[in-house]
Design an enzyme around this catalytic site. Structure first.
Site, PDB file in Angstrom:
ATOM      1  N   LYS A  12       5.083 -37.539 -15.828  1.00 32.52           N
ATOM      2  CA  LYS A  12       4.632 -38.609 -15.246  1.00 32.52           C
ATOM      3  C   LYS A  12       4.910 -38.656 -13.724  1.00 32.52           C
ATOM      4  O   LYS A  12       5.677 -37.816 -13.051  1.00 32.52           O
ATOM      5  CB  LYS A  12       5.876 -39.955 -15.658  1.00 32.52           C
ATOM      6  N   TYR A  52      -2.246 -46.574 -23.025  1.00 34.57           N
ATOM      7  CA  TYR A  52      -1.140 -46.889 -23.466  1.00 34.57           C
ATOM      8  C   TYR A  52      -1.506 -48.556 -24.261  1.00 34.57           C
ATOM      9  O   TYR A  52      -0.603 -49.199 -24.474  1.00 34.57           O
ATOM     10  CB  TYR A  52      -0.110 -47.510 -22.417  1.00 34.57           C
ATOM     11  N   PHE A  60       6.605 -54.652 -20.999  1.00 37.26           N
ATOM     12  CA  PHE A  60       6.745 -53.730 -19.901  1.00 37.26           C
ATOM     13  C   PHE A  60       5.524 -53.171 -19.779  1.00 37.26           C
ATOM     14  O   PHE A  60       5.193 -52.280 -18.938  1.00 37.26           O
ATOM     15  CB  PHE A  60       7.776 -52.653 -20.250  1.00 37.26           C
ATOM     16  N   ARG A  88      10.203 -34.074 -29.415  1.00 35.08           N
ATOM     17  CA  ARG A  88      10.677 -35.165 -29.225  1.00 35.08           C
ATOM     18  C   ARG A  88      12.149 -34.998 -29.056  1.00 35.08           C
ATOM     19  O   ARG A  88      12.959 -35.352 -28.240  1.00 35.08           O
ATOM     20  CB  ARG A  88      10.479 -36.381 -30.351  1.00 35.08           C
ATOM     21  N   THR A  94      13.971 -42.500 -25.111  1.00 36.97           N
ATOM     22  CA  THR A  94      13.375 -42.809 -24.176  1.00 36.97           C
ATOM     23  C   THR A  94      13.968 -43.408 -23.084  1.00 36.97           C
ATOM     24  O   THR A  94      13.621 -43.041 -21.839  1.00 36.97           O
ATOM     25  CB  THR A  94      12.783 -44.298 -24.792  1.00 36.97           C
ATOM     26  N   ARG A 105      14.370 -35.758 -20.259  1.00 39.85           N
ATOM     27  CA  ARG A 105      14.609 -37.109 -19.810  1.00 39.85           C
ATOM     28  C   ARG A 105      15.903 -37.207 -19.158  1.00 39.85           C
ATOM     29  O   ARG A 105      16.153 -37.878 -18.058  1.00 39.85           O
ATOM     30  CB  ARG A 105      14.306 -38.102 -20.980  1.00 39.85           C
ATOM     31  N   ASN A 115      10.737 -41.959 -16.952  1.00 40.63           N
ATOM     32  CA  ASN A 115      11.547 -41.164 -17.793  1.00 40.63           C
ATOM     33  C   ASN A 115      11.020 -39.666 -17.806  1.00 40.63           C
ATOM     34  O   ASN A 115      11.223 -38.945 -18.867  1.00 40.63           O
ATOM     35  CB  ASN A 115      11.828 -41.700 -19.054  1.00 40.63           C
ATOM     36  N   HIS A 118       6.038 -37.900 -21.292  1.00 38.75           N
ATOM     37  CA  HIS A 118       5.684 -38.503 -22.242  1.00 38.75           C
ATOM     38  C   HIS A 118       5.527 -37.620 -23.624  1.00 38.75           C
ATOM     39  O   HIS A 118       5.243 -36.332 -23.172  1.00 38.75           O
ATOM     40  CB  HIS A 118       4.205 -39.294 -22.027  1.00 38.75           C
ATOM     41  N   GLU A 129      -4.171 -38.586 -28.476  1.00 39.62           N
ATOM     42  CA  GLU A 129      -3.860 -38.552 -26.986  1.00 39.62           C
ATOM     43  C   GLU A 129      -4.492 -37.124 -26.476  1.00 39.62           C
ATOM     44  O   GLU A 129      -4.883 -37.101 -25.314  1.00 39.62           O
ATOM     45  CB  GLU A 129      -2.483 -38.502 -26.958  1.00 39.62           C
TER      46      GLU A 129
END
Ligand code: GDP
Length: 140
Positions: A12, A52, A60, A88, A94, A105, A115, A118, A129
């Site tokens: 990000k 998204y 958010f 993950r 998150t 993260r 964070n 993704h 995706e």
């Protein structure tokens, strides 16, 4: 590339701006993922909203879309058996404050929104995706 064996990650904007691309990719490789596609790009607001779309309507959503379009990101397809769950685990919760020590993260995130990375949350989303960012000609 077989479904179940890959996931989609984004590094990000905040993490890119702060020089964390190299350290994050090193940890991804160190955890046994193969990078089968990768690009450096900036999303338009419309593209960010499309990516998204599952979060449309959440409190958010608008801020998140704006943030994800605020600067360059790195998109990559990561290959490994059981990639979605393994990745993950590598990225952690998150909210960086809740994430386990050593997770991406925890190490590189600043806030629940910013964070660091993704990671797809299912094989179906990994497929959707990955198709959003990469054509077949861009996968190796
Ligand atoms: P993920 O699968 O762990 O990335 O989490 P979600 O799919 O639930 O949310 C997508 C992204 O939205 C997260 O990575 C965060 O950047 C952001 N996000 C999720 N929950 C919140 C929240 O409560 N507040 C804010 N500001 N951002 C959030």
């Amino acid at each position: 590339m077989e479904k179940g064996n890959y996931t989609l990650t984004l590094i990000k904007p905040y993490a890119v701006q702060h020089g964390f691309v190299g350290p994050i990719l090193a940890r991804i490789n160190g955890a046994g993922f193969r990078i089968s596609a990768m690009k450096y790009l900036q999303l338009s607001l419309e593209q960010s909203q499309a990516f998204y779309q599952v979060h449309r309507g959440k409190p958010f959503y608008e801020r998140l879309c704006k943030f994800m379009a605020s600067g360059p990101i790195v998109a990559a397809i990561l290959e490994k058996p059981g990639a979605v769950d393994d990745y993950r685990r590598l990225i952690g919760a998150t909210d960086p404050k809740q994430a386990d020590e050593g997770t991406l993260r925890k190490l590189f995130g600043r806030s629940i929104e910013s964070n660091a990375v993704h990671g797809s949350d299912s094989d179906d989303n990994a497929e959707r995706e990955s198709n959003f960012f990469f054509s077949l000609l861009e996968r190796f």
